[in-house]
Write a protein that holds these residues in place. Structure first.
Motif, mmCIF file in Angstrom:
data_model
loop_
_atom_site.group_PDB
_atom_site.id
_atom_site.type_symbol
_atom_site.label_atom_id
_atom_site.label_comp_id
_atom_site.label_asym_id
_atom_site.label_seq_id
_atom_site.Cartn_x
_atom_site.Cartn_y
_atom_site.Cartn_z
ATOM 1 N N ILE A 1 -9.302 12.071 -1.609
ATOM 2 C CA ILE A 1 -10.552 12.692 -1.147
ATOM 3 C C ILE A 1 -11.287 11.824 -0.127
ATOM 4 C CG2 ILE A 1 -10.968 14.048 -3.243
ATOM 5 C CD1 ILE A 1 -13.112 11.726 -3.803
ATOM 6 N N ASN A 2 -10.627 10.780 0.371
ATOM 7 C CA ASN A 2 -11.303 9.932 1.359
ATOM 8 C C ASN A 2 -11.544 10.686 2.658
ATOM 9 O OD1 ASN A 2 -11.497 7.765 -0.284
ATOM 10 N ND2 ASN A 2 -9.583 6.819 0.400
ATOM 11 N N GLY A 3 -12.389 10.079 3.506
ATOM 12 C CA GLY A 3 -12.652 10.669 4.822
ATOM 13 C C GLY A 3 -13.243 12.055 4.690
ATOM 14 N N ILE B 1 -1.763 -2.525 9.529
ATOM 15 C CA ILE B 1 -2.596 -1.329 9.733
ATOM 16 C C ILE B 1 -4.055 -1.726 9.594
ATOM 17 C CG2 ILE B 1 -3.061 1.063 9.050
ATOM 18 C CD1 ILE B 1 -0.153 0.662 9.858
ATOM 19 N N SER B 2 -4.778 -1.547 10.700
ATOM 20 C CA SER B 2 -6.221 -1.821 10.659
ATOM 21 C C SER B 2 -6.948 -0.482 10.774
ATOM 22 C CB SER B 2 -6.594 -2.778 11.788
ATOM 23 O OG SER B 2 -7.945 -3.122 11.677
ATOM 24 N N THR B 3 -8.120 -0.459 11.380
ATOM 25 C CA THR B 3 -8.829 0.800 11.579
ATOM 26 C C THR B 3 -9.500 0.790 12.947
ATOM 27 O OG1 THR B 3 -10.796 2.067 10.931
ATOM 28 C CG2 THR B 3 -10.698 -0.185 10.142
ATOM 29 N N GLY C 1 0.825 -1.217 0.000
ATOM 30 C CA GLY C 1 0.000 0.000 0.000
ATOM 31 C C GLY C 1 0.853 1.259 0.000
ATOM 32 N N ALA C 2 2.091 1.168 -0.521
ATOM 33 C CA ALA C 2 3.005 2.315 -0.489
ATOM 34 C C ALA C 2 2.596 3.417 -1.465
ATOM 35 C CB ALA C 2 4.428 1.861 -0.791
ATOM 36 N N THR C 3 1.674 3.099 -2.380
ATOM 37 C CA THR C 3 1.196 4.147 -3.297
ATOM 38 C C THR C 3 -0.034 4.849 -2.723
ATOM 39 O OG1 THR C 3 -0.035 2.415 -4.410
ATOM 40 C CG2 THR C 3 2.051 3.076 -5.423
ATOM 41 N N SER D 1 6.660 -6.033 -8.463
ATOM 42 C CA SER D 1 5.349 -6.177 -9.094
ATOM 43 C C SER D 1 4.516 -7.203 -8.327
ATOM 44 C CB SER D 1 5.559 -6.635 -10.548
ATOM 45 O OG SER D 1 4.292 -6.752 -11.147
ATOM 46 N N ALA D 2 3.340 -6.777 -7.897
ATOM 47 C CA ALA D 2 2.483 -7.688 -7.120
ATOM 48 C C ALA D 2 1.030 -7.250 -7.250
ATOM 49 C CB ALA D 2 2.891 -7.640 -5.657
ATOM 50 N N ASP D 3 0.132 -8.208 -7.134
ATOM 51 C CA ASP D 3 -1.288 -7.870 -7.067
ATOM 52 C C ASP D 3 -1.887 -8.671 -5.925
ATOM 53 O OD1 ASP D 3 -3.930 -7.409 -7.285
ATOM 54 O OD2 ASP D 3 -4.074 -7.765 -9.446
ATOM 55 N N LEU D 4 -2.253 -7.967 -4.880
ATOM 56 C CA LEU D 4 -2.728 -8.664 -3.679
ATOM 57 C C LEU D 4 -4.092 -9.317 -3.907
ATOM 58 C CD1 LEU D 4 -1.604 -6.234 -0.811
ATOM 59 C CD2 LEU D 4 -0.320 -7.982 -1.997
ATOM 60 N N ASN D 5 -4.712 -9.043 -5.047
ATOM 61 C CA ASN D 5 -5.986 -9.696 -5.352
ATOM 62 C C ASN D 5 -5.782 -11.087 -5.945
ATOM 63 O OD1 ASN D 5 -7.974 -7.990 -4.467
ATOM 64 N ND2 ASN D 5 -7.826 -6.672 -6.280
ATOM 65 N N GLN D 6 -4.546 -11.378 -6.378
ATOM 66 C CA GLN D 6 -4.271 -12.690 -6.967
ATOM 67 C C GLN D 6 -3.927 -13.688 -5.855
ATOM 68 O OE1 GLN D 6 -4.509 -13.086 -10.388
ATOM 69 N NE2 GLN D 6 -5.182 -10.950 -10.318
ATOM 70 N N ALA E 1 -1.767 -1.975 2.668
ATOM 71 C CA ALA E 1 -2.707 -2.094 1.540
ATOM 72 C C ALA E 1 -4.075 -2.578 2.020
ATOM 73 C CB ALA E 1 -2.151 -3.059 0.497
ATOM 74 N N ALA E 2 -5.103 -2.027 1.420
ATOM 75 C CA ALA E 2 -6.473 -2.432 1.756
ATOM 76 C C ALA E 2 -7.404 -1.810 0.729
ATOM 77 C CB ALA E 2 -6.846 -1.917 3.146
ATOM 78 N N THR E 3 -8.630 -2.340 0.661
ATOM 79 C CA THR E 3 -9.636 -1.545 -0.029
ATOM 80 C C THR E 3 -10.352 -0.770 1.065
ATOM 81 O OG1 THR E 3 -11.665 -1.457 -1.318
ATOM 82 C CG2 THR E 3 -11.242 -3.535 -0.181
HETATM 83 N N1 LIG Z 1 -7.516 6.785 5.281
HETATM 84 C C1 LIG Z 1 -8.136 6.603 6.427
HETATM 85 O O1 LIG Z 1 -8.913 7.429 6.899
HETATM 86 C C2 LIG Z 1 -7.865 5.360 7.212
HETATM 87 C C3 LIG Z 1 -7.114 4.307 6.723
HETATM 88 N N2 LIG Z 1 -6.907 3.205 7.503
HETATM 89 C C4 LIG Z 1 -6.131 2.073 7.018
HETATM 90 O O2 LIG Z 1 -4.874 2.544 6.572
HETATM 91 C C5 LIG Z 1 -4.417 1.752 5.485
HETATM 92 C C6 LIG Z 1 -4.016 2.647 4.345
HETATM 93 O O3 LIG Z 1 -5.141 3.417 3.955
HETATM 94 P P1 LIG Z 1 -5.015 4.589 2.891
HETATM 95 O O4 LIG Z 1 -3.595 4.849 2.630
HETATM 96 O O5 LIG Z 1 -5.878 5.669 3.339
HETATM 97 O O6 LIG Z 1 -5.674 3.902 1.643
HETATM 98 P P2 LIG Z 1 -5.457 4.189 0.089
HETATM 99 O O7 LIG Z 1 -6.716 3.795 -0.579
HETATM 100 O O8 LIG Z 1 -4.919 5.534 -0.120
HETATM 101 O O9 LIG Z 1 -4.319 3.149 -0.300
HETATM 102 C C7 LIG Z 1 -4.566 1.798 -0.472
HETATM 103 C C8 LIG Z 1 -3.294 1.143 -0.945
HETATM 104 O O10 LIG Z 1 -3.539 -0.264 -1.123
HETATM 105 C C9 LIG Z 1 -3.067 -0.632 -2.420
HETATM 106 N N3 LIG Z 1 -3.804 -1.731 -3.021
HETATM 107 C C10 LIG Z 1 -5.131 -1.820 -3.163
HETATM 108 N N4 LIG Z 1 -5.438 -2.941 -3.835
HETATM 109 C C11 LIG Z 1 -4.259 -3.560 -4.105
HETATM 110 C C12 LIG Z 1 -3.907 -4.764 -4.789
HETATM 111 N N5 LIG Z 1 -4.833 -5.572 -5.285
HETATM 112 N N6 LIG Z 1 -2.607 -5.092 -4.902
HETATM 113 C C13 LIG Z 1 -1.645 -4.293 -4.398
HETATM 114 N N7 LIG Z 1 -1.919 -3.149 -3.734
HETATM 115 C C14 LIG Z 1 -3.216 -2.783 -3.598
HETATM 116 C C15 LIG Z 1 -3.284 0.602 -3.260
HETATM 117 O O11 LIG Z 1 -2.525 0.492 -4.435
HETATM 118 P P3 LIG Z 1 -2.947 1.227 -5.788
HETATM 119 O O12 LIG Z 1 -2.299 2.563 -5.714
HETATM 120 O O13 LIG Z 1 -2.355 0.364 -6.849
HETATM 121 O O14 LIG Z 1 -4.420 1.272 -5.839
HETATM 122 C C16 LIG Z 1 -2.798 1.675 -2.292
HETATM 123 O O15 LIG Z 1 -1.411 1.726 -2.298
HETATM 124 C C17 LIG Z 1 -5.539 0.789 5.151
HETATM 125 O O16 LIG Z 1 -5.246 -0.454 5.727
HETATM 126 C C18 LIG Z 1 -6.749 1.406 5.816
HETATM 127 O O17 LIG Z 1 -7.670 0.418 6.199
HETATM 128 C C19 LIG Z 1 -7.400 3.126 8.763
HETATM 129 C C20 LIG Z 1 -8.123 4.129 9.277
HETATM 130 C C21 LIG Z 1 -8.440 5.316 8.539
#
Ligand SMILES: NC(=O)C1=CN([C@@H]2O[C@H](COP(=O)(O)OP(=O)(O)OC[C@H]3O[C@@H](n4cnc5c(N)ncnc54)[C@H](OP(=O)(O)O)[C@@H]3O)[C@@H](O)[C@H]2O)C=CC1
Ligand SMILES: CCCCCCCCCCCCCCCCCCCCCCCC(=O)SCCNC(=O)CCNC(=O)[C@H](O)C(C)(C)COP(=O)(O)OP(=O)(O)OC[C@H]1O[C@@H](n2cnc3c(N)ncnc32)[C@H](O)[C@@H]1OP(=O)(O)O
Length: 514
Positions: free
Chosen positions: A247-249, A151-153, A17-19, A83-88, A112-114
């Motif tokens: 634009i989240n949150g 990282i959870s929530t 989730g570094a992006t 290179s990775a896809d966490l959905n695979q 990383a998370a949705t």
């Molecule tokens: N933002 C918030 O308010 C809060 C966030 N959190 C937690 O913090 C963490 C980070 O959140 P945040 O940075 O805001 O989220 P973002 O949506 O900004 O980032 C999600 C990251 O997960 C990566 N990712 C998603 N799907 C895949 C995949 N299939 N394979 C590889 N990478 C994937 C994305 O990559 P890509 O760029 O390719 O899409 C992106 O780097 C999460 O675990 C979230 O639950 C917890 C509380 C609050």
């Protein structure tokens, strides 16, 4: 160099989730404070026609990384995109890369998370649960691993009012959910989703809770810790105030209100707005990485990264601070003047939606049609209202999070490390939230809307014009309604007559009073 920063020197770190918003700020801080670190592996997927290298290049070229590039000019050599896809199911990592990760990694930060509230349960389970399980399995084969930080929530247990730093049981075991996702079709999953998520508002919070349970059950002998941030907002101090890039949150709603689209919001004014700056979360995460690796706690520790228990701000106050910030830092080309009413029941919400959202949108679309353009405002308003309906839950409830582990960790830090990790705790900042919100709004304007600050006087002038139009419109509306009433109702005529004659009848009394 501080104790925590020194710990990361010469370490190989893996970030998922570094992006994303949090991941980028985490990576930036690690490079800035521990430029001697060996390498940061980032699991990254090619996206939108961009190669991995192009994605990394884009991150390094952003404003966020300006300071890092001064401190650590060879930063690009220390990022190793994988290179990775966490959905695979196999995470789609090549054999060679996997070998390198297994033999080299010292610390894992799993971000990383949705974070979508409307994600289909299958998709949310895949990323927030199964991918976590796969990463744990991978981590268990890492010969030099010192800590795995997940990282959870803070909202993973938002069905409770008071939340402790413990893992709460899930009614259905994560393994059963994972298995069922393999053979149930989408229609059946849709049907059972409300029953599974129970009194949680969405699949996001539900699957983040399942993800924690997976960590709890399947981490074996690994040194694991879980961070639970609340609503992550723009940076408070580092690398500079107001950094925000999605634009989240709250950010999306701040834009919608600053641009004058959002005019009423169903919210509980006295509920706590548990917003936490992204740099505060990142500082805690880095400190937890150090503590988990060095002190090796016997059980998985959970750390709440929340603000409400230390420095609470109510939604009402936060709203007023946001509106006050718009006075100083208005957004360009606003549709209407920023003003938001908090409503508290269904009837007033529907009423204000009709009056403040749909009616102006319909009138504007009519104007667009008249001038030969494509109507778009009603569609935009409906999308905004859908977004609000997804976020409403979080602005209408309050939670109490205990922070014993977070407090314990802070007490273990050196004074220097404490200084950088404790910003949100400082009550000495009388204007802490006001200053934070102003920088947040400024950050949104600069980094999200990409508006030039030189345009502020023009934006202010535009808002003044909107105010005059607003007064003119209201006066005209009043006169039209009144005229219609007078024409149709004898009572209205009598009232009008009374008002008009009232001062005349009082006139003779005036000299006597004098
Ligand atoms: N933002 C918030 O308010 C809060 C966030 N959190 C937690 O913090 C963490 C980070 O959140 P945040 O940075 O805001 O989220 P973002 O949506 O900004 O980032 C999600 C990251 O997960 C990566 N990712 C998603 N799907 C895949 C995949 N299939 N394979 C590889 N990478 C994937 C994305 O990559 P890509 O760029 O390719 O899409 C992106 O780097 C999460 O675990 C979230 O639950 C917890 C509380 C609050
Ligand atoms: C007296 C009182 C005075 C009052 C004054 C008040 C002033 C106003 C200030 C208001 C501030 C109040 C803010 C309260 C915000 C509360 C937020 C609570 C969040 C809880 C976080 C929980 C913590 C976490 O763990 S998770 C991380 C957070 N995750 C999210 O935020 C994800 C939410 N987003 C989604 O799930 C989706 O985007 C969704 C479902 C909302 C929309 O999906 P859709 O498929 O329709 O399309 P998208 O492509 O995603 O976007 C479409 C469209 O919507 C816009 N949009 C998206 N997200 C937001 C947003 N958060 N706010 C506003 N708008 C948003 C997006 O820009 C798109 O618009 P287009 O025009 O189509 O481009």
């Amino acid at each position: 160099m501080s104790m925590v920063a020194a710990f990361y020197s010469n370490k190989s770190i893996l970030i998922t989730g570094a992006t994303g918003f949090l991941g980028k700020v985490l990576m930036e801080k690690l490079f800035r404070t521990s430029p001697q670190l060996k390498v940061i592996y980032i699991l990254i997927r090619p996206k939108a026609g961009q190669t991995l290298q192009e994605r990394v290049f884009q991150i390094l070229n952003s404003k966020l990384f300006e300071k890092v590039k001064e401190i650590c000019p060879n930063v690009h050599e220390k990022i190793r995109p994988i290179s990775a896809d966490l959905n695979q199911s196999d995470l789609a990592i090549s054999k060679e890369d996997m070998q390198e990760l297994l033999s080299g990694t010292n610390i894992v930060f799993h971000c990383a998370a949705t974070v979508r509230f409307d994600a289909h349960l299958r998709e949310a389970v895949q990323l927030n649960v199964i991918a976590t399980q796969k990463l744990l399995l991978m981590a268990s084969q890492m010969s030099k691993l010192e800590a795995f930080i997940h990282i959870s929530t803070a909202f993973s247990n938002c069905n409770l009012k008071r939340i402790d730093e413990v893992i709460y049981p899930c009614p259905v075991e994560p393994r059963k959910i994972i298995d069922s996702m393999e053979w149930l079709d989408d229609a059946i999953i849709d049907e059972i989703t409300p029953k599974l998520i129970g009194d949680r508002p969405n699949t996001y919070t539900y699957t983040k809770a399942l993800g924690e349970m997976v960590i709890h059950q399947e981490s074996g002998n690994l040194n694991v810790a879980i961070i639970r941030p609340s609503i992550v907002g723009a940076s408070w101090q580092e690398p500079f105030p107001g950094w925000i890039d999605n634009i989240n949150g709250p950010s999306g709603l701040i834009i919608a209100s600053g641009k004058g689209f959002l005019r009423s919001l169903r919210a509980t004014p006295m509920a706590i707005a548990d917003v936490i700056p992204v740099d505060t979360v990142v500082n805690l995460t880095i400190a937890v990485g150090w503590y988990t690796a060095v002190h090796r706690p016997k059980s998985t520790l959970i750390y709440h990264s929340t603000s409400g228990n230390l420095n609470p701000c109510l939604w009402h106050d936060m709203g007023l601070k946001v509106l006050a910030a718009f006075e100083k830092i208005p957004f360009e080309r606003a549709f209407r003047r920023p003003y938001v009413d908090f409503t508290t029941n269904n009837f007033t919400t529907q009423y204000w939606n009709a009056v403040s959202h749909w009616a102006p949108a319909i009138i504007y679309d009519f104007y667009l049609r008249l001038t030969g353009r494509k109507p778009r405002m009603l569609k935009l308003m409906n999308r905004l209202l859908r977004t609000i309906s997804m976020l409403e839950y979080f602005i209408n409830h309050s939670w109490e999070w205990s922070t014993n582990n977070t407090e314990m960790l802070l007490s273990e830090l050196s004074p220097e490390d404490q200084r950088v990790s404790m910003e949100v705790r400082q009550p000495s900042h009388a204007n802490h939230w006001l200053e934070y919100i102003e920088n947040y709004v400024l950050g949104i304007k600069k980094y999200l809307l990409k508006e030039d600050l030189a345009g502020i006087p023009k934006a202010k002038e535009h808002l003044r014009r909107l105010r005059n139009i607003h007064y003119l419109f209201n006066t005209a509306l009043f006169l039209i309604v009144w005229r219609l009433l007078i024409a149709r109702s004898q009572t209205a005529r009598n009232v009008w007559f009374l008002i008009m004659t009232c001062p005349l009848r009082q006139e003779p009394k005036s000299p006597a009073r004098r």
